[in-house]
Design an enzyme around this catalytic site. Structure first.
Site, mmCIF file in Angstrom:
data_model
loop_
_atom_site.group_PDB
_atom_site.id
_atom_site.type_symbol
_atom_site.label_atom_id
_atom_site.label_comp_id
_atom_site.label_asym_id
_atom_site.label_seq_id
_atom_site.Cartn_x
_atom_site.Cartn_y
_atom_site.Cartn_z
ATOM 1 N N LYS A 127 -3.932 -34.438 72.302
ATOM 2 C CA LYS A 127 -4.951 -35.186 73.172
ATOM 3 C C LYS A 127 -4.165 -36.165 74.104
ATOM 4 O O LYS A 127 -4.422 -36.313 75.204
ATOM 5 C CB LYS A 127 -5.838 -35.999 72.276
ATOM 6 C CG LYS A 127 -6.841 -35.280 71.647
ATOM 7 C CD LYS A 127 -8.271 -36.048 71.584
ATOM 8 C CE LYS A 127 -9.300 -35.095 71.076
ATOM 9 N NZ LYS A 127 -10.534 -35.760 70.603
ATOM 10 N N LYS B 298 -8.683 -23.426 69.487
ATOM 11 C CA LYS B 298 -10.126 -23.506 68.663
ATOM 12 C C LYS B 298 -11.306 -23.576 69.895
ATOM 13 O O LYS B 298 -10.943 -24.311 71.082
ATOM 14 C CB LYS B 298 -10.162 -24.884 67.683
ATOM 15 C CG LYS B 298 -10.327 -26.111 68.347
ATOM 16 C CD LYS B 298 -10.548 -27.093 67.252
ATOM 17 C CE LYS B 298 -10.937 -28.476 67.940
ATOM 18 N NZ LYS B 298 -11.248 -29.471 67.130
ATOM 19 N N LYS C 141 -15.809 -28.725 72.041
ATOM 20 C CA LYS C 141 -16.887 -29.098 73.033
ATOM 21 C C LYS C 141 -16.586 -29.973 74.120
ATOM 22 O O LYS C 141 -16.968 -29.986 75.261
ATOM 23 C CB LYS C 141 -17.886 -29.946 72.169
ATOM 24 C CG LYS C 141 -17.294 -31.010 71.192
ATOM 25 C CD LYS C 141 -18.463 -31.989 70.608
ATOM 26 C CE LYS C 141 -18.185 -32.233 69.090
ATOM 27 N NZ LYS C 141 -17.173 -32.704 68.701
HETATM 28 P P1 TYM Z 1 -15.392 -32.833 65.483
HETATM 29 O O1 TYM Z 1 -16.432 -33.442 66.069
HETATM 30 O O2 TYM Z 1 -14.253 -32.336 66.211
HETATM 31 O O3 TYM Z 1 -15.907 -31.636 64.885
HETATM 32 C C1 TYM Z 1 -16.855 -31.718 63.801
HETATM 33 C C2 TYM Z 1 -16.779 -30.800 62.874
HETATM 34 O O4 TYM Z 1 -16.588 -29.434 63.268
HETATM 35 C C3 TYM Z 1 -15.430 -28.610 62.791
HETATM 36 N N1 TYM Z 1 -14.963 -27.718 64.062
HETATM 37 C C4 TYM Z 1 -14.739 -26.397 63.980
HETATM 38 N N2 TYM Z 1 -14.765 -25.582 62.788
HETATM 39 C C5 TYM Z 1 -14.428 -24.422 63.392
HETATM 40 N N3 TYM Z 1 -14.420 -23.715 64.320
HETATM 41 C C6 TYM Z 1 -14.206 -24.832 65.426
HETATM 42 N N4 TYM Z 1 -13.777 -24.106 66.616
HETATM 43 C C7 TYM Z 1 -14.430 -26.025 65.346
HETATM 44 N N5 TYM Z 1 -14.428 -27.053 66.074
HETATM 45 C C8 TYM Z 1 -14.716 -28.312 65.240
HETATM 46 C C9 TYM Z 1 -14.463 -29.708 62.367
HETATM 47 O O5 TYM Z 1 -13.315 -29.276 61.695
HETATM 48 C C10 TYM Z 1 -15.341 -30.883 62.009
HETATM 49 O O6 TYM Z 1 -15.308 -30.779 60.578
HETATM 50 N N6 TYM Z 1 -12.502 -36.474 63.566
HETATM 51 C C11 TYM Z 1 -13.569 -35.544 63.194
HETATM 52 C C12 TYM Z 1 -14.838 -36.408 63.164
HETATM 53 C C13 TYM Z 1 -14.748 -37.355 61.951
HETATM 54 C C14 TYM Z 1 -14.860 -36.995 60.560
HETATM 55 C C15 TYM Z 1 -14.715 -38.308 59.988
HETATM 56 C C16 TYM Z 1 -14.915 -35.930 59.718
HETATM 57 C C17 TYM Z 1 -14.608 -38.729 62.101
HETATM 58 N N7 TYM Z 1 -14.833 -39.298 60.982
HETATM 59 C C18 TYM Z 1 -14.755 -38.326 58.480
HETATM 60 C C19 TYM Z 1 -14.749 -35.887 58.368
HETATM 61 C C20 TYM Z 1 -14.747 -37.183 57.863
HETATM 62 C C21 TYM Z 1 -13.722 -34.586 64.558
HETATM 63 O O7 TYM Z 1 -12.999 -34.997 65.777
HETATM 64 O O8 TYM Z 1 -14.576 -33.581 64.361
#
Ligand code: TYM
Length: 340
Positions: A122, A204, A207
């Site tokens: 990032k 990956k 969004k």
């Molecule tokens: P975020 O918002 O990027 O994504 C949410 C969840 O989706 C999964 N994910 C994917 N899985 C498969 N293929 C993909 N292309 C893909 N893109 C995203 C991510 O692994 C995630 O599980 N930091 C985290 C949010 C967060 C969080 C937490 C998660 C904040 N606090 C505490 C667990 C526990 C994030 O940016 O997810």
């Protein structure tokens, strides 16, 4: 979800996970995370959240962030998370997250945070705004997790490093101040898809990708879904099979398998001797069909913002009860004066 048994009865295993409202969730978020969360809510005591505090680590337009927060919340309900069975809350509505993040930040080393691959990525993609929040992001994520003492954290592979750091921070705190936190396991679910970009299958699906053709938003219209799959990057072999040197086709097979329940062998057989055109259309149609009922429910939820507000408020209240209990314990152990 009842919190009454917090101290009285032995509890079911607890699972927790959050998603950022940094854009409309993608097919990757759905197949890699949200769909599996729905399956977990019957087995575990589940807590899910919209990580809006995380989203502001990159610049967000305020009206858009507010709208996205409602949309992601409504999507969590639309995929089937049931507030009667689990908690679904908005992170910024539970102030304990930001407070514990500060305290954990004081137990986290500069070097550890510098090694996080998401921070490195990032900082490259947002070179004009490498802010403190972006750097400290994993301590906020550790706070999200540790406040609720979950046993499992169901996430996609990309979040594994942050979960491991959470365990390190929790272990360090426990050593310094005596046992306080449960060390949670990252829980990469078995048949959970890792969905890659449709344009650059080495990355990956995200969004926040600037190329709209690279991802399927969960709210894309069927036409857009079909068009994006038709434009997906493949190769010149024109053979549907899963191989390391065919990342584009392998990704489409993974998606098709995840939405139809078919195995890779079955998919290979189905498209044997047929070109990529047929295959891509079939993937697009299957995905559009999967998302259609979710989109219908989403629009119903979004039609009543007052109801969403009321639900958010109620759920944040319940989350805060659990979170504040942990926060108070932490503050006491660290030597802060708590008044009743
Ligand atoms: P975020 O918002 O990027 O994504 C949410 C969840 O989706 C999964 N994910 C994917 N899985 C498969 N293929 C993909 N292309 C893909 N893109 C995203 C991510 O692994 C995630 O599980 N930091 C985290 C949010 C967060 C969080 C937490 C998660 C904040 N606090 C505490 C667990 C526990 C994030 O940016 O997810």
């Amino acid at each position: 979800m009842s919190t009454a048994n917090e101290t009285t009865e032995p509890r079911r295993k607890r699972a927790l996970s959050l998603i950022q409202p940094s854009g409309i969730p993608t097919l990757g978020n759905y197949l890699g995370a949200m769909r599996n969360w729905v399956a977990l809510q019957d087995e575990f005591e589940c807590i899910f959240g919209v990580a809006d505090l995380h989203a502001v680590t990159v610049r967000q337009e305020p009206a858009r962030l507010r709208q996205r927060t409602y949309e992601v919340y409504a999507l969590l309900l639309a995929v089937g998370l049931d507030p009667e069975k689990c908690l679904v809350f908005v992170q910024s509505q539970v102030p304990a997250h930001a407070e514990l993040a500060w305290l954990l930040g004081c137990c986290t080393q500069f070097g550890e945070l510098s090694r996080m691959t998401q921070f490195k990525d990032k900082s490259q993609s947002h070179a004009d705004n490498i802010n403190l929040g972006l750097f400290a992001y994993p301590t906020l994520m550790a706070a999200d997790i540790l406040l609720y003492r979950p046993d499992l954290v169901p996430v996609g592979k990309d979040q594994k490093q942050h979960c491991e750091l959470t365990r390190d921070i929790a272990g360090r705190f426990n050593n310094l101040y005596s046992d306080t936190f449960v060390l949670p396991e990252p829980y990469i679910m078995q048949n959970c898809a890792n969905v890659l970009s449709l344009q650059e299958p080495a990355k990956k699906m995200s969004k926040s990708d600037s190329n709209q053709n690279a991802f399927i938003s969960m709210l894309d219209e069927p036409d857009a879904i079909l068009r994006k799959f038709r434009r997906a990057v493949t190769d010149s072999e024109a053979r549907v099979c899963r191989r390391e040197d065919k990342p584009g086709v392998s990704n489409l097979m993974e998606i098709y398998g995840a939405v139809t329940g078919r195995t890779f062998d079955q998919i290979e057989e189905e498209f044997d001797g047929r070109g990529y055109g047929d295959f891509k259309s079939a993937v697009g149609e299957a995905v559009a069909e999967t998302l259609r009922p979710i989109q219908d429910r989403f629009h119903t939820y979004m039609g009543d913002k007052a109801q969403l507000d009321a639900l958010m408020k109620e759920q944040a209240g319940k989350a805060a009860v659990i979170a504040c209990r942990t926060l108070d314990k932490v503050k006491k152990k660290m030597g802060f004066v708590l008044t009743k």
